[in-house]
Scaffold this motif. Structure first.
Motif, PDB file in Angstrom:
ATOM      1  N   PHE A 173       0.560  -1.268  -0.141  1.00  0.00           N
ATOM      2  CA  PHE A 173      -0.538  -0.019   0.014  1.00  0.00           C
ATOM      3  C   PHE A 173       1.191   1.354   0.181  1.00  0.00           C
ATOM      4  CE2 PHE A 173      -3.322  -2.777   1.342  1.00  0.00           C
ATOM      5  CZ  PHE A 173      -4.447  -2.289   0.492  1.00  0.00           C
ATOM      6  N   ILE A 174       1.862   0.933   0.624  1.00  0.00           N
ATOM      7  CA  ILE A 174       3.266   2.208   0.252  1.00  0.00           C
ATOM      8  C   ILE A 174       3.171   2.896  -1.264  1.00  0.00           C
ATOM      9  CG2 ILE A 174       5.590   2.889   1.288  1.00  0.00           C
ATOM     10  CD1 ILE A 174       5.383   1.778   3.926  1.00  0.00           C
ATOM     11  N   ARG A 175       3.598   1.236  -1.593  1.00  0.00           N
ATOM     12  CA  ARG A 175       4.424   1.568  -3.158  1.00  0.00           C
ATOM     13  C   ARG A 175       2.842   1.991  -3.775  1.00  0.00           C
ATOM     14  NH1 ARG A 175       7.451  -3.597  -4.228  1.00  0.00           N
ATOM     15  NH2 ARG A 175       9.505  -3.160  -2.569  1.00  0.00           N
ATOM     16  N   ALA A 176       1.535   1.080  -2.968  1.00  0.00           N
ATOM     17  CA  ALA A 176       0.634   2.023  -4.110  1.00  0.00           C
ATOM     18  C   ALA A 176       0.346   3.477  -4.259  1.00  0.00           C
ATOM     19  CB  ALA A 176      -1.325   0.861  -4.382  1.00  0.00           C
ATOM     20  N   HIS A 177       0.844   3.609  -3.065  1.00  0.00           N
ATOM     21  CA  HIS A 177       0.195   5.483  -2.659  1.00  0.00           C
ATOM     22  C   HIS A 177       1.325   6.288  -3.457  1.00  0.00           C
ATOM     23  CE1 HIS A 177      -0.025   8.904  -0.615  1.00  0.00           C
ATOM     24  NE2 HIS A 177      -1.524   8.864  -0.473  1.00  0.00           N
ATOM     25  N   LYS A 178       2.247   5.507  -3.496  1.00  0.00           N
ATOM     26  CA  LYS A 178       3.344   6.410  -3.648  1.00  0.00           C
ATOM     27  C   LYS A 178       3.262   6.587  -5.841  1.00  0.00           C
ATOM     28  CE  LYS A 178       8.272   6.423  -3.759  1.00  0.00           C
ATOM     29  NZ  LYS A 178       9.628   5.486  -3.181  1.00  0.00           N
ATOM     30  N   ASN A 179       2.781   5.377  -5.996  1.00  0.00           N
ATOM     31  CA  ASN A 179       2.741   5.070  -7.432  1.00  0.00           C
ATOM     32  C   ASN A 179       1.770   5.557  -8.502  1.00  0.00           C
ATOM     33  OD1 ASN A 179       6.357   5.196  -7.928  1.00  0.00           O
ATOM     34  ND2 ASN A 179       5.072   3.455  -6.705  1.00  0.00           N
ATOM     35  N   LEU A 180       0.319   5.863  -7.596  1.00  0.00           N
ATOM     36  CA  LEU A 180      -0.751   6.062  -7.837  1.00  0.00           C
ATOM     37  C   LEU A 180      -0.665   7.229  -9.660  1.00  0.00           C
ATOM     38  CD1 LEU A 180      -3.229   6.817  -5.292  1.00  0.00           C
ATOM     39  CD2 LEU A 180      -3.533   4.991  -6.758  1.00  0.00           C
ATOM     40  N   GLY A 181      -0.074   7.342 -10.061  1.00  0.00           N
ATOM     41  CA  GLY A 181       0.413   8.346 -11.007  1.00  0.00           C
ATOM     42  C   GLY A 181       0.067   7.736 -12.292  1.00  0.00           C
ATOM     43  N   SER A 182       0.879   6.557 -12.096  1.00  0.00           N
ATOM     44  CA  SER A 182       1.592   5.358 -12.702  1.00  0.00           C
ATOM     45  C   SER A 182       0.657   4.278 -12.894  1.00  0.00           C
ATOM     46  CB  SER A 182       3.109   4.485 -12.775  1.00  0.00           C
ATOM     47  OG  SER A 182       2.416   3.657 -11.995  1.00  0.00           O
ATOM     48  N   PHE A 183      -0.777   4.316 -12.359  1.00  0.00           N
ATOM     49  CA  PHE A 183      -1.944   3.838 -13.061  1.00  0.00           C
ATOM     50  C   PHE A 183      -2.314   4.487 -13.996  1.00  0.00           C
ATOM     51  CE2 PHE A 183      -5.756   2.515 -12.065  1.00  0.00           C
ATOM     52  CZ  PHE A 183      -5.845   1.070 -12.301  1.00  0.00           C
ATOM     53  N   LEU A 184      -2.631   3.792 -15.109  1.00  0.00           N
ATOM     54  CA  LEU A 184      -3.186   4.303 -16.738  1.00  0.00           C
ATOM     55  C   LEU A 184      -4.612   3.790 -16.322  1.00  0.00           C
ATOM     56  CD1 LEU A 184       0.012   4.016 -18.748  1.00  0.00           C
ATOM     57  CD2 LEU A 184      -0.766   5.358 -17.127  1.00  0.00           C
ATOM     58  N   GLY A 185      -5.447   2.663 -15.650  1.00  0.00           N
ATOM     59  CA  GLY A 185      -6.488   1.818 -16.104  1.00  0.00           C
ATOM     60  C   GLY A 185      -6.444   1.687 -17.475  1.00  0.00           C
ATOM     61  N   GLU A 186      -5.103   0.359 -18.001  1.00  0.00           N
ATOM     62  CA  GLU A 186      -5.039   0.254 -18.355  1.00  0.00           C
ATOM     63  C   GLU A 186      -6.361  -1.564 -18.284  1.00  0.00           C
ATOM     64  OE1 GLU A 186      -1.253  -0.144 -20.289  1.00  0.00           O
ATOM     65  OE2 GLU A 186      -1.749   1.796 -21.670  1.00  0.00           O
ATOM     66  N   SER A 187      -5.414  -1.457 -16.967  1.00  0.00           N
ATOM     67  CA  SER A 187      -6.022  -3.037 -16.310  1.00  0.00           C
ATOM     68  C   SER A 187      -6.964  -2.550 -14.822  1.00  0.00           C
ATOM     69  CB  SER A 187      -4.689  -4.096 -15.971  1.00  0.00           C
ATOM     70  OG  SER A 187      -4.613  -2.450 -15.050  1.00  0.00           O
ATOM     71  N   SER A 188      -6.888  -3.405 -14.184  1.00  0.00           N
ATOM     72  CA  SER A 188      -7.736  -3.280 -13.466  1.00  0.00           C
ATOM     73  C   SER A 188      -7.451  -1.859 -12.655  1.00  0.00           C
ATOM     74  CB  SER A 188      -9.171  -3.991 -13.180  1.00  0.00           C
ATOM     75  OG  SER A 188      -8.167  -5.496 -12.686  1.00  0.00           O
TER      76      SER A 188
END
Length: 184
Positions: free
Chosen positions: A53-68
């Motif tokens: 969850f730390i990594r996810a929060h830090k990298n939310l900008g890299s989530f492009l929505g191409e997958s769920s």
């Protein structure tokens, strides 16, 4: 009305901690389950889940929505578990009772001490054999058999082809079968 993952991600990117908390609440159990399957140790699994969850929060900008979102988050979980394992450089201490909890049906409903001891020994042995798998094979087994993900979802999480997923499952199942054949 429940907000979509994508809406929560957008709000989280804009600094909304309640939105990220909702994502955490939505997926914490699944992340912990995967981490537990990968580590075999509840304390280590909690560390992996926290790191996820730390990594996810830090990298939310890299989530492009191409997958769920959950596919993206599961991939982070698998990577965090593999990284944790390499960092720690140790074998997991498997406690099948911790790992399986009360959700697992007991083969014998008898309360005889011998029967319960035998079931615990079998569970411990199964987890020991799973622990011998490579991290990639172990992750594939956990995602398929514990989390119940489809081959397509696993291929997205593991960032490999569906054929590779099928091959890894085949190899892992054959190894489990060979090592646990006397129990089957």
């Amino acid at each position: 009305m429940e907000r979509s993952d994508w809406d929560l991600v957008r709000e989280s990117r804009q600094g909304s901690e309640p939105a990220f908390r909702e994502l955490f609440d939505r997926y914490h159990r699944q992340v912990l389950s995967i981490a537990l399957g990968m580590s075999g140790n509840l304390d280590d699994a909690k560390d992996v889940a926290q790191e996820t969850f730390i990594r996810a929060h830090k990298n939310l900008g890299s989530f492009l929505g191409e997958s769920s979102f959950y596919t993206w988050l599961y991939r982070i979980t698998v990577n965090a578990a593999i990284d944790f394992r390499r960092r720690e450089g140790r074998r997991s201490e498997v406690s099948a009772d911790d790992a399986l909890g009360d959700d697992v049906p007991r083969a014998a409903t008898r309360s005889e001490p011998d029967s319960r001891m035998m079931q615990k020994q079998i569970r411990d042995r199964v987890f020991e054999v799973i622990d011998e798998l490579t991290p990639e094979h172990k992750a594939t087994i956990v995602l398929r058999e514990i989390e119940g993900l489809s081959y397509e979802d696993i291929s997205r999480v593991m960032q490999c082809s569906k054929g590779t997923v099928m091959s890894r499952l085949h190899y892992a199942r054959k190894k489990l079968q060979a090592k646990l054949g006397d129990l089957l």
